[in-house]
Motif scaffolding. Structure first.
Motif, PDB file in Angstrom:
ATOM      1  N   GLU A  24      -1.623 -30.083 -47.361  1.00 58.09           N
ATOM      2  CA  GLU A  24      -1.295 -30.505 -48.973  1.00 58.09           C
ATOM      3  C   GLU A  24      -0.643 -29.438 -48.952  1.00 58.09           C
ATOM      4  O   GLU A  24      -0.482 -28.644 -48.336  1.00 58.09           O
ATOM      5  CB  GLU A  24      -3.045 -30.277 -48.869  1.00 58.09           C
ATOM      6  N   PRO A  25       0.673 -30.336 -49.425  1.00 55.70           N
ATOM      7  CA  PRO A  25       1.589 -29.356 -49.740  1.00 55.70           C
ATOM      8  C   PRO A  25       1.810 -28.044 -51.077  1.00 55.70           C
ATOM      9  O   PRO A  25       0.928 -28.284 -51.713  1.00 55.70           O
ATOM     10  CB  PRO A  25       3.396 -30.147 -51.210  1.00 55.70           C
ATOM     11  N   GLU A  26       1.985 -27.261 -50.396  1.00 57.23           N
ATOM     12  CA  GLU A  26       1.872 -25.817 -51.391  1.00 57.23           C
ATOM     13  C   GLU A  26       3.438 -25.416 -52.186  1.00 57.23           C
ATOM     14  O   GLU A  26       4.354 -25.170 -51.678  1.00 57.23           O
ATOM     15  CB  GLU A  26       1.775 -24.693 -51.122  1.00 57.23           C
ATOM     16  N   VAL A  27       3.108 -24.511 -53.743  1.00 54.93           N
ATOM     17  CA  VAL A  27       3.774 -23.424 -53.563  1.00 54.93           C
ATOM     18  C   VAL A  27       3.978 -21.947 -53.155  1.00 54.93           C
ATOM     19  O   VAL A  27       2.494 -22.295 -54.049  1.00 54.93           O
ATOM     20  CB  VAL A  27       4.310 -23.443 -55.796  1.00 54.93           C
ATOM     21  N   THR A  28       4.678 -21.694 -52.396  1.00 56.99           N
ATOM     22  CA  THR A  28       4.935 -20.522 -51.814  1.00 56.99           C
ATOM     23  C   THR A  28       5.579 -19.520 -52.794  1.00 56.99           C
ATOM     24  O   THR A  28       6.574 -19.622 -53.650  1.00 56.99           O
ATOM     25  CB  THR A  28       5.347 -20.391 -50.940  1.00 56.99           C
ATOM     26  N   GLN A  29       4.573 -18.498 -52.738  1.00 61.04           N
ATOM     27  CA  GLN A  29       5.746 -17.193 -53.899  1.00 61.04           C
ATOM     28  C   GLN A  29       5.034 -15.470 -53.438  1.00 61.04           C
ATOM     29  O   GLN A  29       4.420 -15.520 -52.740  1.00 61.04           O
ATOM     30  CB  GLN A  29       4.612 -17.270 -55.700  1.00 61.04           C
ATOM     31  N   VAL A  60       9.349 -20.874 -53.816  1.00 60.24           N
ATOM     32  CA  VAL A  60       9.613 -21.733 -52.935  1.00 60.24           C
ATOM     33  C   VAL A  60       8.962 -23.179 -53.179  1.00 60.24           C
ATOM     34  O   VAL A  60       7.636 -23.506 -53.090  1.00 60.24           O
ATOM     35  CB  VAL A  60       9.521 -21.888 -51.212  1.00 60.24           C
ATOM     36  N   PRO A  61       8.935 -24.261 -54.448  1.00 62.04           N
ATOM     37  CA  PRO A  61       8.621 -24.853 -54.398  1.00 62.04           C
ATOM     38  C   PRO A  61       8.578 -26.394 -53.929  1.00 62.04           C
ATOM     39  O   PRO A  61       9.168 -25.601 -53.102  1.00 62.04           O
ATOM     40  CB  PRO A  61      10.131 -25.556 -55.646  1.00 62.04           C
ATOM     41  N   ILE A  62       7.792 -27.009 -53.950  1.00 65.59           N
ATOM     42  CA  ILE A  62       7.290 -28.100 -53.132  1.00 65.59           C
ATOM     43  C   ILE A  62       8.616 -29.216 -53.002  1.00 65.59           C
ATOM     44  O   ILE A  62       9.412 -29.011 -54.093  1.00 65.59           O
ATOM     45  CB  ILE A  62       6.642 -29.148 -53.797  1.00 65.59           C
ATOM     46  N   SER A  63       9.635 -29.261 -51.534  1.00 64.57           N
ATOM     47  CA  SER A  63      10.620 -29.495 -51.507  1.00 64.57           C
ATOM     48  C   SER A  63      10.949 -30.980 -52.554  1.00 64.57           C
ATOM     49  O   SER A  63      11.916 -31.168 -52.382  1.00 64.57           O
ATOM     50  CB  SER A  63      10.663 -30.448 -49.486  1.00 64.57           C
ATOM     51  N   ASN A  64       9.664 -31.797 -52.892  1.00 64.13           N
ATOM     52  CA  ASN A  64      10.715 -33.311 -53.051  1.00 64.13           C
ATOM     53  C   ASN A  64      10.295 -33.144 -54.309  1.00 64.13           C
ATOM     54  O   ASN A  64      11.104 -33.769 -55.181  1.00 64.13           O
ATOM     55  CB  ASN A  64       9.921 -34.407 -52.258  1.00 64.13           C
ATOM     56  N   HIS A  65      10.036 -32.153 -54.871  1.00 58.62           N
ATOM     57  CA  HIS A  65       9.697 -31.869 -56.698  1.00 58.62           C
ATOM     58  C   HIS A  65      11.293 -31.955 -56.777  1.00 58.62           C
ATOM     59  O   HIS A  65      12.274 -30.522 -56.383  1.00 58.62           O
ATOM     60  CB  HIS A  65       9.156 -31.031 -56.305  1.00 58.62           C
TER      61      HIS A  65
END
Lengths: 111, 115
Positions: free
Chosen positions: B1-6, B24-29
């Motif tokens: 599951e894609p994640e937003v990393t802080q 680091v937002p989800i890559s295709n957002h």
């Protein structure tokens, strides 16, 4: 700014009981979202609602987008210990990027 | 599951210092957001960012705050001169579409403590 009134503020229930919480607003929202937040974590999306009158389920969770677009409720059936946490409603107003959050309902399940 | 990393998960800073919170937002957002949550209170919208510019900001997001997407993956929130009342959890979020079709995905937050 817009305000969401979320109730109840907290709930103490027994495992297996059903839960109901709701949010109301004086303004119209285009989207209603329900999130759950565990301690030290960010909100996690449970259910998203996009149309007035929409009723959507996600497992034991059911949520509805009020017909007036000014309210929403979330029901949890047959609660289990992992349901413990804080539940937030959030609305997205017409033309807005940001979400307006309610103050949360703190769900506590007593064994 | 894609994640937003802080990062970092917790930052302690002295009043008046500058801090930069990273995400680091989800890559295709395509849409990126910052929210904050003062301890025990509700989550509050700060700013949204799209196409390399601020799309919307709240009253909280005053001149002390700025956001940047310095490269193709990071999204940062800078607070120039921190105040005690800036102590809060700061959440980054991203979404695929403006209407938040799939809802926002939030990161786990950075706890900022200003002393």
């Amino acid at each position: 700014g817009q305000q969401l009134n979320q109730s109840p503020q907290s709930m103490f229930i027994q495992e297996g009981e059903d839960v109901s919480m709701n949010c109301t607003s004086s303004s119209i929202f285009n989207t209603w979202l329900w999130y759950k937040q565990d301690p030290g974590e960010g909100p996690v999306l449970l259910i998203a609602l996009y149309k007035a009158g929409e009723l959507t389920s996600n497992g034991r969770l059911t949520a509805q987008f009020g017909i007036t677009r000014k309210d929403s409720f979330l029901n949890i059936s047959a609660s289990i210990p992992s349901d413990v946490g804080i539940y937030f409603c959030a609305g997205q107003a017409v033309g807005a990027d940001g979400l307006t959050f309610g103050k949360g309902t703190h769900l506590i399940i007593q064994p | 599951e894609p994640e937003v990393t802080q990062t970092p998960s917790h930052q302690v800073t002295q009043m008046g210092q500058e801090v930069i919170l990273r995400c680091v937002p989800i890559s295709n957002h395509l849409y990126f957001y910052w929210y904050r949550q003062i301890l025990g209170q509700k989550v509050e919208f700060l700013v949204s960012f799209y196409n390399n510019e601020i799309s919307e900001k709240s009253e909280i997001f005053d001149d002390q705050f700025s956001v940047e997407r310095p490269d193709g993956s990071n999204f940062t929130l800078k607070i120039r001169s921190t105040k005690l009342e800036d102590s809060a959890m700061y959440f980054c979020a991203s979404s695929e579409a403006w209407t938040g079709v799939y809802g926002y995905t939030f990161g786990s937050g950075t706890r900022l403590t200003v002393v």
